[in-house]
Scaffold this active site. Sequence first.
Site: not given
Ligand code: BG6
Length: 467
Positions: A175, A363
């Site tokens: 990111e 993701e």
């Molecule tokens: C992304 C990141 O922003 O979202 C992860 O690459 C992160 O590291 C994921 O865990 C989900 O966000 P969160 O804040 O729910 O963990």
Amino acid sequence: MGLNKDFLWGGATAANQMEGAYLEDSKGLSTADVVTAGSHEKKREITDTIKKDKYYPSHTAIDFYHKYKEDIALFAEMGFKCFRLSINWARIFPNGDEDTPNEKGLAFYDNVFDECLKYGIEPVVTISHYETPLHLAIEYGGWTSRKLIAFYERYCVTLFTRYHKKVKYWMTFNEINVINYLPWFAGGLKGRDEQNEYQAAHHQFIASAKAVKLGHSINPEIKIGMMIAYGTTYPETCNPEDVQKAAEVMQRKHFYTDVQCRGYYPKYKLKDFERNGIVIKMEEEDVQILKEGTVDYIGFSYYASSVSTNRKDAASVGGNMIRGIKNPYLEANAWGWQIDPIGLRIALNNLYERYELPLFIVENGLGSVDEINENGQIIDNYRIDYLARHISEMKKAVELDGVNLIGYTAWGCIDLVSAGTGEMKKRYGFIYVDRDDQGNGSLKRMKKKSFGWYKKVIATNGEDLNY
Ligand code: BG6
């Protein structure tokens, strides 16, 4: 029709949110190790050093460092074709600026990759996921310093040389655009300051471009991608002022993909820097480095979409780093992230139309509180529903729109520490981990209902999404 038979189904994680063992085998401290737990209401605190009276979730996390065999066996049982993980830079170079790497750290990832390969699981590696050796942040000011490029280069040479036969897919920075939202996480920068953030981004662009060239020179077969937090931003209305506002929000994202995919700074950003008095220090060679180091593919995270408006009185709601206003057509999760499966199809099309590079959804997932019922099960239909709807739209982008998509990795395939809040209770996994927000729990693993469902999805190459 249907997805390609080599489609990379799997799950995604990050070292600091999962490994624990934060000082084991000569690992150094990383920027993630000095961030306390927070909550939806309370921001995580960055303490610079470790304070006795604070709780730091990265120190034990879910103890993947000791449990990786058990966890990878569960991924294999689900039929994973790939597993996205990150390498913790401070395990390899504990301070970041040493000349020689830490062998014990390197050996750990050898073991993890071998364990994956034993089951035919392709490791997908993020070189830097929200952590920098703490020493580089404190002594050098993190990525604001150009010196980090050389340290990162040394780190990359070490990784590519050691693992290029085991790892085909790499990503340089997780990111990368989050430098403008959480600069400590993304670049070891203290406080918010756009001048510093963009200077740090420039250094990361150069470091990434160098890594691409270097990786290819070590093994032309490996694929090195970028990674961006990407969601579609809609205008609140068809009022051209709202449309222009939403376009500006999209430009803030496309700046990062434009530089890393096209190999030069786009005009709109240079003009924006000029207007805002931002001056990026560049070396003469940088133009050539960027040009020669464009990425092989685009990895991106997608959780939610957002809405922009020109109205001054609009209240903002949450999202993965990037906030916006409420979309009345969408539901949100308990953390305010607005669930939008069609937005994923739009995002895939936007990126593919713009660059025609292979895409990789690295993701996607639903952060949610899970309850164990009286029969000792977790029936996470809400998660299955979220994933099924997103996968269905993803398939439309491939089958109906012709997008070239190489894979899909569900975020937090095993429950891990939330990056945004430091909580454990914000869970994404197919596998439950017994651990709470204060660090209590047996760390025992348990399959949720979604475990069996995802197994079937993979087995049918995404054809059967029913549950
Ligand atoms: C992304 C990141 O922003 O979202 C992860 O690459 C992160 O590291 C994921 O865990 C989900 O966000 P969160 O804040 O729910 O963990």
